[in-house]
Design a protein around this motif. Structure first.
Motif, mmCIF file in Angstrom:
data_model
loop_
_atom_site.group_PDB
_atom_site.id
_atom_site.type_symbol
_atom_site.label_atom_id
_atom_site.label_comp_id
_atom_site.label_asym_id
_atom_site.label_seq_id
_atom_site.Cartn_x
_atom_site.Cartn_y
_atom_site.Cartn_z
ATOM 1 N N PHE A 58 21.076 -30.147 12.766
ATOM 2 C CA PHE A 58 22.098 -29.148 12.439
ATOM 3 C C PHE A 58 22.879 -28.752 13.696
ATOM 4 C CE2 PHE A 58 22.058 -26.888 8.238
ATOM 5 C CZ PHE A 58 21.348 -27.856 7.552
ATOM 6 N N ASP A 59 22.113 -28.581 14.759
ATOM 7 C CA ASP A 59 22.681 -28.073 15.998
ATOM 8 C C ASP A 59 23.369 -29.214 16.733
ATOM 9 O OD1 ASP A 59 23.281 -26.653 18.234
ATOM 10 O OD2 ASP A 59 21.244 -26.773 19.067
ATOM 11 N N LYS A 60 24.597 -29.452 16.347
ATOM 12 C CA LYS A 60 25.256 -30.652 16.862
ATOM 13 C C LYS A 60 25.605 -30.537 18.339
ATOM 14 C CE LYS A 60 26.920 -32.380 12.522
ATOM 15 N NZ LYS A 60 27.799 -31.900 11.479
ATOM 16 N N ASP A 61 25.929 -29.306 18.789
ATOM 17 C CA ASP A 61 26.314 -29.192 20.190
ATOM 18 C C ASP A 61 25.136 -28.888 21.104
ATOM 19 O OD1 ASP A 61 25.807 -26.699 19.339
ATOM 20 O OD2 ASP A 61 27.817 -25.882 19.696
ATOM 21 N N ASN A 62 23.951 -28.980 20.547
ATOM 22 C CA ASN A 62 22.729 -28.812 21.336
ATOM 23 C C ASN A 62 22.684 -27.524 22.145
ATOM 24 O OD1 ASN A 62 21.336 -31.139 20.608
ATOM 25 N ND2 ASN A 62 22.706 -32.367 21.910
ATOM 26 N N ASP A 63 23.234 -26.438 21.593
ATOM 27 C CA ASP A 63 23.168 -25.190 22.348
ATOM 28 C C ASP A 63 22.028 -24.304 21.866
ATOM 29 O OD1 ASP A 63 24.071 -24.471 19.915
ATOM 30 O OD2 ASP A 63 25.752 -23.228 20.636
ATOM 31 N N ASN A 64 21.133 -24.936 21.090
ATOM 32 C CA ASN A 64 19.966 -24.212 20.571
ATOM 33 C C ASN A 64 20.316 -23.080 19.625
ATOM 34 O OD1 ASN A 64 17.584 -25.446 21.186
ATOM 35 N ND2 ASN A 64 17.706 -24.788 23.325
ATOM 36 N N HIS A 65 21.557 -23.082 19.154
ATOM 37 C CA HIS A 65 21.938 -22.092 18.148
ATOM 38 C C HIS A 65 22.774 -22.768 17.087
ATOM 39 C CE1 HIS A 65 20.841 -19.135 21.244
ATOM 40 N NE2 HIS A 65 20.503 -18.421 20.181
ATOM 41 N N ILE A 66 22.642 -22.289 15.845
ATOM 42 C CA ILE A 66 23.444 -22.832 14.760
ATOM 43 C C ILE A 66 24.657 -21.919 14.592
ATOM 44 C CG2 ILE A 66 23.485 -23.476 12.328
ATOM 45 C CD1 ILE A 66 21.387 -25.038 13.726
ATOM 46 N N SER A 67 25.820 -22.486 14.781
ATOM 47 C CA SER A 67 27.035 -21.690 14.599
ATOM 48 C C SER A 67 27.435 -21.706 13.128
ATOM 49 C CB SER A 67 28.161 -22.283 15.437
ATOM 50 O OG SER A 67 28.498 -23.551 14.914
ATOM 51 N N THR A 68 28.443 -20.880 12.807
ATOM 52 C CA THR A 68 28.887 -20.882 11.402
ATOM 53 C C THR A 68 29.320 -22.277 10.982
ATOM 54 O OG1 THR A 68 30.894 -19.984 12.366
ATOM 55 C CG2 THR A 68 29.667 -18.560 10.864
ATOM 56 N N ARG A 69 30.024 -22.936 11.859
ATOM 57 C CA ARG A 69 30.509 -24.270 11.521
ATOM 58 C C ARG A 69 29.356 -25.232 11.261
ATOM 59 N NH1 ARG A 69 35.518 -26.380 12.940
ATOM 60 N NH2 ARG A 69 35.672 -28.575 12.391
ATOM 61 N N TRP B 281 26.441 -24.482 10.462
ATOM 62 C CA TRP B 281 25.761 -23.991 9.251
ATOM 63 C C TRP B 281 26.411 -24.555 8.002
ATOM 64 C CZ3 TRP B 281 21.841 -21.537 7.003
ATOM 65 C CH2 TRP B 281 22.049 -20.808 5.823
ATOM 66 N N VAL B 282 27.709 -24.403 7.929
ATOM 67 C CA VAL B 282 28.417 -24.844 6.728
ATOM 68 C C VAL B 282 28.374 -26.367 6.606
ATOM 69 C CG1 VAL B 282 30.626 -24.910 5.560
ATOM 70 C CG2 VAL B 282 29.884 -22.828 6.678
ATOM 71 N N GLU B 283 28.564 -27.041 7.724
ATOM 72 C CA GLU B 283 28.544 -28.505 7.672
ATOM 73 C C GLU B 283 27.159 -29.039 7.276
ATOM 74 O OE1 GLU B 283 32.111 -29.664 10.782
ATOM 75 O OE2 GLU B 283 30.015 -29.812 11.439
ATOM 76 N N GLY B 284 26.155 -28.397 7.877
ATOM 77 C CA GLY B 284 24.791 -28.828 7.552
ATOM 78 C C GLY B 284 24.480 -28.628 6.083
ATOM 79 N N LEU B 285 24.845 -27.448 5.597
ATOM 80 C CA LEU B 285 24.547 -27.164 4.194
ATOM 81 C C LEU B 285 25.335 -28.088 3.269
ATOM 82 C CD1 LEU B 285 24.217 -23.304 3.895
ATOM 83 C CD2 LEU B 285 22.440 -25.039 3.789
ATOM 84 N N SER B 286 26.510 -28.477 3.728
ATOM 85 C CA SER B 286 27.309 -29.373 2.924
ATOM 86 C C SER B 286 26.535 -30.671 2.646
ATOM 87 C CB SER B 286 28.616 -29.668 3.645
ATOM 88 O OG SER B 286 29.229 -30.786 3.095
ATOM 89 N N ILE B 287 25.859 -31.144 3.692
ATOM 90 C CA ILE B 287 25.051 -32.354 3.495
ATOM 91 C C ILE B 287 23.830 -32.039 2.637
ATOM 92 C CG2 ILE B 287 23.613 -34.045 4.660
ATOM 93 C CD1 ILE B 287 25.554 -33.771 7.054
ATOM 94 N N PHE B 288 23.194 -30.932 2.966
ATOM 95 C CA PHE B 288 21.995 -30.516 2.227
ATOM 96 C C PHE B 288 22.271 -30.461 0.730
ATOM 97 C CE2 PHE B 288 18.372 -28.014 4.312
ATOM 98 C CZ PHE B 288 18.134 -29.056 5.167
ATOM 99 N N LEU B 289 23.366 -29.772 0.386
ATOM 100 C CA LEU B 289 23.574 -29.459 -1.025
ATOM 101 C C LEU B 289 24.394 -30.522 -1.735
ATOM 102 C CD1 LEU B 289 24.374 -25.670 -0.650
ATOM 103 C CD2 LEU B 289 22.195 -26.692 -1.264
#
Lengths: 220, 1045
Positions: free
Chosen positions: A85-96, A98-106
């Motif tokens: 999920f954490d594409k930029d490897n900053d150890n935090h999930i940003s809104t973007r 989050w939404v992109e990850g869930l898009s794949i999930f769902l």
């Protein structure tokens, strides 16, 4: 953890802004759904805020969500999902993220899911899933049933079996091409090294709950 | 119930004082039957339930006073029923542990109260009251062995006509019925029990001794008999115990538990009370369940035993081949209920040395070959148990004789199939893999490498989590699962059990993976049976409910494969599978929900319907399933699917319809749902299989007249005729010719066929075709020949010769059709000349000797036009040596159709005076007269015709009168059939030439009936009736004249 309780609002104007910013992201959600997800994200954030976290969802917070909302249990895999999920490897999930990850999930297409799963399974960034990684991921997959047998031996064999099945270029490791080809041939191999996608039931549950609740709120 | 209790029930110390009823399966069955009887007694016979017993039944109960509810007065430890007998005694009295009950009403209430203690209470009651009948009805009703005075007693009582006595008698009768029921059921039970015998036990013990001793590798530490003395019959138990079926006693010391003292009896193996130290006496009382044999028992008791046993397996196996002959002489394999024993018997092998060397090699061969079979056996047994209610086997003798064992086991197997199938299966049933024996060669030495690899994968299936399982499943599919070696390897390493277990998990991926494998390997008949034995079908049926379409499809496809034999089809139905499968058909219609978009393993809805249809196709081979499909509303759905254009969907749909069309209901529904139209449309499909099934369905449906018209109206005849030209695919050709045959029953269709030049093509198919095709081709030609024009066509294209050639065949269905066709051709004099030249009449005549009545009748019918149209028919008939005698003797047949046809033949034969004389000499008159009392109009008509012909010779007229043929003939005039009227009137006219016959006719009221006939529009009938009346009248006048002169 009830989702409904988490749906505390953020400023409607901020919300619109965030969503418009996100609308360029390639997702399978429409505007409304996006709003719901962002809102949900902020409500998770808000909860996190009490602990002083600002930039997004951190690892433990995200793992909590994976566990309670999507029913995932395996710690190691949840960490890997966080990594994916954490594409930029900053150890935090940003809104973007989050939404992109869930898009794949769902609603991810098959191709998206293949890509995502591969990302979950390969860690060290050399572009391959090595035998050691496979061993790591599979090491808990055998129930200890006999004392005599060396459990590692069994796992090694299992890795060999998996490799035999998927390693088309016979280089002893899985490239993305290997993975994609094997999974296309047999869809069951998508989550071959452990479940990293939520179950369909969980997705449906999530969608109905999140989208319906917020829609109702808007109508009010 | 007295007899059953004393004789059938297994009392521990039979015949001494108060024995106890052991809880053997037999006793349990008896008790359950009694419970059922008593429980329902008060409902079924309310009056009798109030009857107060002569003496109350008393026993020690385990019921607590608190368990009694309303209707009872509870005070401390005593309970009384509110219901009292006439003299004020409570009908139920409980004080402390003692309970007294004196009516059936109370007994059944008590059983309801006892709930799960029912069995125990009944047992206690019967143990305390060894002859309950005496207590209930009085000493007079006791069970006296060897005599039964009850009926006489009833007669006596009947006279008294007393209400009380009546009830008593009724109860006594009911109890006797119960007694019969119990005896019958226990008979069945006993007959199903597997009995051990001394030689089997001895072999087991000898073998186990070989492998016993100190050390890790042995199966047991020791095994010994308690007595060294062996009686001549092979038993070691003392004679007074042999009476109880006991064979010997063993002391066994397994590695992992204390030594056990066992009893081996004919009923099985169980733990006894052990040896009492001081007296060296064995306590014979049973202390454990009964196991069916020693090995089963020890496996159960000692884990070490079963473990080491499996290690020994190879060595057991080694001797097998050599010992095969010996094995047969010792014990027939069939007779021994489980295989390990069979191979144990082998152990007295001369190649002992080699065996001892090899015994240390661990091997899975044993597991592979023995365990599944053992399972199968046990499954078979359980199946047999289920069939108890319907089996009617004689009790089994305990004799070790091999032949007896064999017949028993085979009859047992038959009876287990019998249950419902024999009546429920349709004719289209393929017997295919019903109880087919295992073909595997035994003792095969080299296992293919796949075997070991598959074994490894199964290990992961067993011991892995879902991730490992999915990997193993995917990897397993890389093997060639269509190959028998792999299929059986999966079974032999216990993979089927695991695969089926996986179906029961929650993990969708495991289910899919497992089903994908099962779907492939279930093409193998042995695998199919094992899947059913392991209870796989109910789980698959359950999966049909899953929301995942892919799963549904796979489950349905697997069911389609597995449901290839009766038992499987029945299982599917019994678990509600038919309804669910029919629901799948509905899928093609419903819209795809957007929600399912993210469903990973996407499947099209059409595919779901196709798989459903596929499974229904397999299932529809059983009669009861056809009915179930119809009830579940399958026909409209099938009709709708038939409109689809997916070829691979159409095949199973048409296949199902074709299979089901054997049922009347279906044919009606097929007509109503406008299915014929689509069947016709698909005849023109590109797909040969589809064409075949469509033609087959039309063949089945065209039994019905309207359907035949429908086929024509939808233009189905042309494609059918066109398909005749392609003769490579024999299955399709058979189906197409079948459809043409049935359609040709309708005249208008025949005209169409003529237009399409189908008749010429059919004639071309009379040679070099398989019998299935020939039957239909000839049948179709037979129908076409009903028209003169077609008969000419057949002659012109040289069809008569091949038809006559077919008269020498043996296929019954073919002969019936050929004779019919030849007969139809013979109505044309020119054709007849050819037939005569080809010696066809003689061939037809010899078919009168055919054992099948249908062939006989058909041949006799065919002879009629032959005789009618042949030149010098009389001479020709006489030339067949013994032919006339043969025909006359056929009048002794039982079959109405044969009789009618023979009468018709006789009518034709009798046209020649000389032949008439010969058949008269052969006694045709009495034989015809004997047939006169019939209600069959067809027979009546031809019989009357024959009689009227036969009257033309000598004193036959008078003879018919003497043989009392006249009076029944008069009754024929009351029939509704005008053909019968005509023939009868003619016969009566001929008979009325004799004065005595006239009197008989007059007496039987013929005149009035004949007067009505005179008014008939049928001139022949008119004339005959009038002639007959005039003869009668003339006689009357003559008599009157004689009186006055």
């Amino acid at each position: 953890m009830s989702l409904k309780r988490l749906m505390c609002g953020i400023d409607l104007r901020d919300l619109k802004k965030v969503v418009t910013a996100l609308s360029k992201a390639a997702t399978h959600f429409n505007q409304n759904e996006m709003e719901c997800l962002v809102k949900l994200f902020y409500s998770f954030m808000e909860k996190g805020c009490e602990q002083g976290i600002q930039e997004g969802l951190d690892r433990s917070e995200f793992r909590n969500i994976l566990h309670s909302v999507f029913g995932m249990t395996d710690d190691m895999l949840m960490n890997r999902v966080f990594g994916a999920f954490d594409k930029d490897n900053d150890n935090h999930i940003s809104t973007r993220e989050w939404v992109e990850g869930l898009s794949i999930f769902l609603r991810g297409t098959f191709e998206e899911k293949v890509k995502y799963c591969y990302q979950v399974y390969y860690l060290n960034g050399d572009g391959y899933i090595s035998q050691d990684e496979m061993f790591d991921m599979l090491k808990n997959s055998l129930l200890k049933h006999s004392v005599e047998e060396d459990p590692d031996e069994g796992i090694k064999e299992l890795v060999e079996i998996a490799l035999k099945k998927m390693d088309y270029d016979n280089d002893g490791k899985l490239s993305y091409e290997d993975f994609e080809r094997a999974v296309k041939k047999d869809h069951l191999l998508l989550e071959v090294f452990g479940p990293c996608l939520p179950e369909i039931e969980k997705c449906l549950e999530f969608e109905t709950l999140v989208f319906r609740d917020i829609n109702n709120e808007f109508q009010l | 119930m007295g007899v059953a209790l004393t004789r059938a029930a297994q009392w521990t110390a039979a015949g001494f004082g108060t024995g106890t009823l052991e809880l053997t399966p037999l006793n349990e069955a008896i008790l359950n039957d009694i419970i059922k009887f008593v429980e329902t007694f008060s409902v079924k016979y309310s009056q009798e339930a109030e009857f107060v017993f002569k003496e109350p039944l008393e026993w020690k109960t385990t019921l607590e006073p608190s368990e009694f509810e309303s209707g009872y007065i509870v005070s401390g430890t005593t309970v009384q029923s509110e219901e009292n007998s006439k003299d004020g005694q409570p009908l139920l009295l409980l004080s402390g542990n003692d309970i007294k009950v004196s009516s059936f009403g109370q007994l059944s209430r008590l059983l309801h109260l006892a709930k799960d203690k029912k069995l125990k209470e009944t047992q206690a009651c019967l143990e305390a009251n060894r002859d309950p009948v005496v207590k209930i009805l009085g000493a007079g009703y006791g069970t006296v062995e060897g005599e039964d005075l009850s009926t006489i007693r009833f007669l006596d009582k009947m006279k008294k006509d007393d209400d009380h006595e009546n009830i008593k008698m009724k109860i006594s009768l009911l109890l006797q019925q119960l007694d019969m029921l119990l005896l019958n059921n226990s008979l069945k039970h006993i007959s199903l029990e597997i009995r051990l015998n001394p030689s089997v036990v001895k072999n087991d013990v000898d073998l186990l001794k070989h492998f016993s001793g100190k050390g890790e590798q042995t199966v047991l530490e020791s095994i010994d008999y308690t007595s060294d003395f062996e009686f001549a019959n092979g038993c070691r138990a003392p004679p007074w115990r042999q009476m109880h079926g006991e064979i010997c006693y063993l002391i066994v010391k397994p590695h992992d538990c204390d030594s056990i003292c066992l009893t081996c009896s004919t009923a099985g193996v169980f733990v006894n009370g052990g040896i009492e130290n001081e007296a060296h006496e064995i306590d014979y009382e049973r202390r454990s369940e009964i196991y069916k044999d020693l090995v089963t028992f020890l496996r159960e008791k000692s884990a070490k035993f079963s473990e080491n046993m499996s290690k020994q397996k190879l060595s057991f196996f080694g001797g097998k081949k050599k010992e095969k002959k010996k094995l047969k002489s010792i014990t027939e394999k069939e007779e021994i209920p489980n295989l390990p024993k069979a191979s144990l018997v082998l152990q007295k092998s001369p190649s002992e040395k080699r065996r001892m060397v090899r015994k240390l090699e661990p091997s899975l061969k044993w597991t592979s070959s023995i365990i599944p079979q053992q399972k199968k056996e046990s499954a078979k047994e359980s199946q047999d148990e289920k069939s108890i209610l319907s089996t009617t086997d004689k009790p089994k003798s305990v004799s070790p004789s091999t032949s007896a064992g064999k017949t028993q086991s085979s009859s047992r197997r038959k009876s287990s199939i019998k249950i419902e199938d024999l009546i429920s299966e349709s004719s289209s049933e393929s017997e295919e893999d019903e109880e087919q024996p295992d073909h595997r060669q035994e003792g095969q030495t080299d296992l293919p490498s796949e075997y070991w690899q598959i074994q490894k994968l199964v290990k992961y299936l067993k011991g892995g989590n879902q991730t490992a399982t999915v990997i193993a499943l995917c990897s397993m599919r890389d093997f060639n699962l269509t190959q028998e070696t792999c299929q059986l390897a999966i079974r032999d390493v216990g993979g089927l059990e695991v695969l089926i277990n996986l179906l029961d998990t929650d993990d969708i991926k495991c289910k899919i993976g497992s089903l994908k494998i099962l779907k492939e390997i279930s093409h193998n008949s042995q695998i199919r049976r094992t899947i059913v034995d392991l209870g796989g079908l109910p789980i698959m049926v359950k999966i049909l409910d899953s929301p995942d379409k892919n799963l549904k499809c796979l489950a349905a496809e697997t069911i389609a494969n597995v449901a290839n034999f009766r038992r499987a089809r029945r299982t599917v139905r019994q678990h509600g599978g038919i309804k669910k499968l029919v629901e799948l058909l509905d899928y093609a219609q419903s819209k795809t929900e957007p929600m399912h978009r993210h469903c990973l393993y996407e499947t099209k809805d059409v595919e779901v319907a196709r798989c459903g249809a596929l499974a229904l196709w397999s299932c529809s081979k059983s009669h009861a399933n056809k009915e179930a499909i119809r009830k579940a509303g399958g026909i409209p759905l099938l009709a709708r699917l038939l409109k689809s254009s997916h070829e691979n969907m159409l095949i199973p749909v048409v296949g199902t319809l074709q299979e089901c069309a054997s049922e009347e209901h279906y044919r009606a529904a097929i007509k109503a749902e406008r299915i014929i139209e689509n069947l016709v449309k698909n005849l023109s499909s590109e797909n040969e299989v589809l064409q075949e099934h469509c033609a087959m369905a039309i063949y089945q449906c065209a039994e019905d007249e309207e359907t035949r018209d429908l086929v024509r109206q939808h233009g189905g005849l042309k494609p059918l005729a066109a398909l005749l030209n392609n003769t490579d695919n024999k299955e399709r050709l058979a189906a197409v010719t079948g459809a043409i045959w049935k359609c040709a029953i309708c005249k208008e269709n025949v005209t169409k066929f003529r237009e399409y030049k189908a008749i010429e093509t059919l004639v071309g198919l009379l040679t070099d075709q398989p019998e299935e095709v020939l039957v239909n081709v000839v049948g179709a030609l037979g129908e076409c020949c009903q028209e003169q024009e077609n008969r000419v066509i057949i002659r012109r294209c040289g069809g008569i010769q091949p038809l006559v050639n077919l008269l020498v065949g043996t296929n019954q269905a073919l002969l019936v059709n050929v004779t019919k066709a030849v007969g139809a051709c013979a109505t044309e004099p020119e054709n007849m000349m050819i037939i005569d030249r080809l010696d066809g009449v003689r061939l037809l005549w010899s078919l009168l000797k055919n054992p099948h009545p249908d062939v006989k009748a058909s041949a006799a019918w065919a002879l009629c036009p032959c005789i009618e149209n042949a030149k010098d028919a009389g001479e020709m008939v006489r030339s067949f040596v013994g032919g006339l005698e043969l025909v006359v003797n056929l009048l002794k047949s039982e079959n109405k159709e044969v009789l009618a046809s023979v009468c018709a033949a006789i009518t034709n034969i009798a046209k020649d005076q000389e032949n008439l004389a010969v058949i008269t000499d052969h006694g045709v008159v009495p034989l015809l007269s004997k047939l006169a009392n019939t209600n069959n109009d067809k027979l009546r008509q031809h019989l009357a015709e024959a009689i009227s012909r036969c009257c033309m010779w000598g004193r036959n007229r008078i003879a018919f009168g003497e043989h009392k043929a006249v009076a029944p003939l008069v009754r024929y005039l009351r029939s509704k059939d005008t053909n019968v009227h005509r023939a009868t009137a003619q016969a009566l006219y001929q008979l009325s030439e004799d004065a005595n016959n006239c009197i008989t006719m007059h007496e039987n009221g013929a005149v009035k009936l004949l007067l009505d006939m005179v008014g008939s529009p049928d001139e022949v009938l008119q004339e005959a009736a009038a002639g007959c009346i005039s003869n009668i009248r003339r006689l009357a006048l003559a008599t009157e004249k004689a009186k006055y002169s």
